[in-house]
Each structure stands twice: as C-alpha cells, then as structure tokens.
Enzyme design. Structure first.
Site, PDB file in Angstrom:
ATOM      1  CG  ASP A   1      -1.845  -1.159   1.300  1.00 32.67           C
ATOM      2  OD1 ASP A   1      -2.284  -1.597   0.219  1.00 32.67           O
ATOM      3  OD2 ASP A   1      -2.127  -1.640   2.412  1.00 32.67           O
TER       4      ASP A   1
ATOM      5  CG  ASP B   1      -0.020   5.052   6.787  1.00 30.33           C
ATOM      6  OD1 ASP B   1      -0.901   4.630   7.558  1.00 30.33           O
ATOM      7  OD2 ASP B   1      -0.218   5.238   5.580  1.00 30.33           O
TER       8      ASP B   1
ATOM      9  CD  GLU C   1      -1.428  -1.907   6.873  1.00 30.63           C
ATOM     10  OE1 GLU C   1      -2.113  -2.176   5.880  1.00 30.63           O
ATOM     11  OE2 GLU C   1      -1.633  -0.923   7.608  1.00 30.63           O
ATOM     12  CD  GLU C   2       2.087   1.418   7.606  1.00 32.28           C
ATOM     13  OE1 GLU C   2       2.773   1.614   6.582  1.00 32.28           O
ATOM     14  OE2 GLU C   2       0.842   1.357   7.587  1.00 32.28           O
TER      15      GLU C   2
ATOM     16  CG  ASP D   1      -3.537  -1.159  10.129  1.00 32.06           C
ATOM     17  OD1 ASP D   1      -2.748  -0.205  10.048  1.00 32.06           O
ATOM     18  OD2 ASP D   1      -4.390  -1.414   9.259  1.00 32.06           O
TER      19      ASP D   1
ATOM     20  CG  LEU E   1      -3.493   6.133  10.639  1.00 34.21           C
ATOM     21  CD1 LEU E   1      -4.093   6.497  11.993  1.00 34.21           C
ATOM     22  CD2 LEU E   1      -2.690   7.297  10.097  1.00 34.21           C
ATOM     23  CG  ASP E   2      -8.066   0.104   9.205  1.00 34.36           C
ATOM     24  OD1 ASP E   2      -7.716  -0.709   8.338  1.00 34.36           O
ATOM     25  OD2 ASP E   2      -9.253   0.492   9.341  1.00 34.36           O
TER      26      ASP E   2
ATOM     27  CD  GLU F   1      -6.132  -4.651   7.933  1.00 38.93           C
ATOM     28  OE1 GLU F   1      -6.052  -3.429   7.666  1.00 38.93           O
ATOM     29  OE2 GLU F   1      -6.031  -5.541   7.068  1.00 38.93           O
TER      30      GLU F   1
END
Length: 395
Positions: A125, A131, A154-155, A176, A178-179, A336
């Site tokens: 992404d 983020d 996630e990052e 995560d 910052l979803d 998630e």
C-alpha cells in the site's frame, strides 16, 4: 483568634448559620441577622425555606456526574487484569499510544503532515506521512513498555524482535497503527487495530515469529481505537466488549458502554466496496443483489474500523471478500481479521471467511502462513452473516 469561625444560633434554623470575624466575636453583639431574628423559629417554615435554598438540578448534571463518577480505562485495566501486572502495563502502553496518535492526527493539518511519504509498506500500500508517525509511536510505546517480546506492524516487512533482555516481556502484539489512512487527508475517521498473544517460547530467549503465527482463538486481548468526531477505544479480553471515549480535557478514556450487536440483527445495512463487485464470488453478488431488492441501505466508509464500529452499534454486515485479483482478500489476518472477528463474536455477532481454501469457516480459526497473510472477511449480526453463508452452501 484571627481566623473567622462558623456560628450556629441555638433555636434557629441552619440557614441562620454564619461565619464571624474576630472583631465581631469580641464585640459580643452576636445575634441572628435578618428581620426574623427576634422571632422564635417555626420548624415547618424553616424546613420549607431550607428546601427552597437547595440547588436546582440542571441539564448539565449528568455530564458533570459522568466525568466525576465514570470508570476510567486505567481503573478498568487494573481490575480486569486480575493481578497480572505485566498485562496491565501492556494495556496502559496501548492506551498511551492511542492518545499520542489521536493528538498527532488532530494537529496533522497545521503541522503539514497530510500527503504521501513517498514509499510503500510491507503489503504494497502507499504510505502516508501519518502512517510512519503512527507506526513509530506504537513501536516506541510497546517496545519500551518492558512487557513485549515481539511486534508485528503493517508498516514493517519484518517483525520487530525485542532483543534487550531488560525490556523483553511475555507478550506478542500485532497491530495496524493507522487503518484507513487513505482517508486521512479528507478528514474521514481512521483507527488503530491490535491483537495480543502470550508467547510460548522460553522466556530466557528472544521471541520468534512462531510465537505469533497462531490461530486467533489463542488471542488474549483484542481491540481498536477509532479517531473520528471523538476518539474511542474498544477492547475485549474474551468476556464481552467494552467501549471507552477519550475526554481530552482530563486525558482519560472514560467508560461508555458494554457493546452488543442488536439481537434481531439491527438496522438493515450492508457495507462493502461495490466497485469490486464484478470480480466477487457469485454468492456474494447474489447477497448484494438481495440486499438492494429488500430495502437494505448501503454504507461504506472505506476504513475498516469505522465500518465495523457502525456495524457493532447499529447492526448489519461488513463484507470484504476475496476476488479474482486478490485470491485471499485484501485484509490482513493478524492485525485486522483476528481482532475484529474476536470483537464481533464477543459482541454477539458472527465472523466468517465465507468459502476460503475449500471450506466455510470462522476467521479466528484461520492459520496464518506469514505475518502479513490475508483472509476474506464477512462479519456482523447473525441474521445477515448467516444469509451470506446459506448462499455459499446452496452453491
């Protein structure tokens, strides 16, 4: 004595009490004030007069009482952790991370923090500036808490292993930070999602990915924080779902309610990205068509936290299925799928993958192959999730 003293006149009602200074005390001219001073007290009249002097309730009383008497998240953490000091420390580190991220989002515009950071993340992404900031905040808060051994974000492509024995602890956290950050520049609600495992490897060694690559049924705590019109933190320890809202003036999350999906399924709402409709399984297409023909409303924010939060409160169903382009769906399992599935089930709902890897199953029973693995998502009230699954079974 120079300090004033309170004087009560025997035989008179309490409202004649007064504070008297040193000079008047020495003058010996003490007597009840007012025109009625010389009259003997009428107890019935005194009671009525005293009642009139009581404060009249206002519409602000519930607000003030709630701020003073409401249970704070800190109090809830201490009582719900049942003497597990390390778990209490972890949850306090998580709530602190949520507060700092909330503050960063609030000040993002004036600080010039909107826009892309110019790189991609571990799952392909586009990465926003916020983020990176949110990821740094979560990693710093958790790694310095002294109770975490492994972090999955996630990052970050690889898991963050806490090597320092003095800072290493028994928990593995996937999050995560910052979803829904694709919405951040237009001021749409976003959030943070997390799940917590207790490590299984020996405590005298560093954690490995095997400590967190386990089914969601082994999660001990899950939750999310939504940054919107208000900042709200929703958590479950596996026994109910509890909602807290941040009061920024005192810097505390205050208890709001015990969350339950409406038993009758609630409002008729379906939430999905219909732009991908052409590439979905036929049962999902049929369900969406049935929703349109039976008076359902379409609501889709594009931020999983916002869409699931609304589903928990109002009812309906949230769907993010696999498609021809993403055979496993787009949403990640560890940070998630699992936490949102655990919360949904604890709130009285259902969370299924639909037809996935040749069978219909619970999201929490999926076994991840790697830390950024994905799975399809169908979650919400039993009424609507069951309707989707029946369409799969009929095919």
């Amino acid at each position: 004595a120079k300090a004033p003293v309170k004087v009560h006149y025997c035989g008179y009602a309490d409202y004649y009490d007064e504070w008297v200074g040193a000079d008047r005390l020495r003058s010996k001219l003490l007597r009840p004030g007012g025109a009625e001073a010389a009259k003997p007290v009428d107890k019935d009249k005194a009671k009525k007069k005293s009642a009139k002097k009581e404060r009249t309730p206002t519409e602000f009383d519930p607000y003030l009482q709630n701020r003073v008497n409401a249970v704070t998240l800190t109090q809830y953490i201490i009582t719900s952790s049942k003497g597990d000091k390390q778990l209490a420390m972890l949850m306090n580190a998580i709530q602190h991370a949520c507060k700092v991220v909330s503050n960063s989002i609030e000040k993002a515009g004036p600080a010039g923090l909107y826009g892309l950071a110019g790189k991609g993340n571990a799952t392909g992404d586009d990465v926003k500036k916020l983020d990176i900031i949110a990821d740094d905040i979560w990693v710093e808060c958790l790694s310095r808490s002294g109770v975490c051994g492994l972090l999955v974000s996630e990052e970050q492509e690889e898991a963050v292993v806490v090597e320092d024995e003095a800072l290493r602890g028994p928990f593995c956290v996937a999050f995560d930070p910052l979803d829904g950050s694709s919405n951040i520049d237009c001021n749409v609600s976003v959030g943070s999602i997390f799940s917590v495992y207790r490590r299984q490897s020996p405590a005298d060694k560093a954690c490995t990915q095997a400590d967190i690559l386990r089914p969601g049924t082994e999660i001990i705590v899950a939750g999310y924080c939504m940054y919107g019109a208000a900042t709200e933190l929703v958590i479950t320890y596996g026994k109910g779902v509890f909602r807290f809202a941040l009061d920024t003036s005192i810097g505390e999350f205050l208890y709001v309610e015990h969350m339950k999906i409406p038993q009758d399924g609630g409002k008729k709402i379906y939430s999905c990205n219909e732009g991908n409709l052409h590439s979905w399984d036929q049962p999902i297409k049929d369900f969406v068509k049935d929703c349109k023909n039976s008076g359902y409303a379409a609501r889709y924010v594009g931020s999983m936290v916002s869409d699931v939060h609304r589903t928990l409160l109002y009812g309906g169903v949230f769907v993010y299925p696999a498609d021809k382009k993403s055979k496993k769906g787009k949403l990640r399992v560890l940070y998630e799928g699992y936490p949102m599935a655990m919360i949904t089930e604890q709130a009285g709902g259902m969370a299924s993958t639909g037809m996935f890897l040749g069978k219909i199953g619970r999201i929490l029973e999926v076994v991840p192959e790697h830390i950024h693995d994905r799975c399809p998502i169908i979650m919400g009230g039993e009424r609507d999730v069951s309707a989707v699954l029946k369409l799969y079974e009929s095919k």
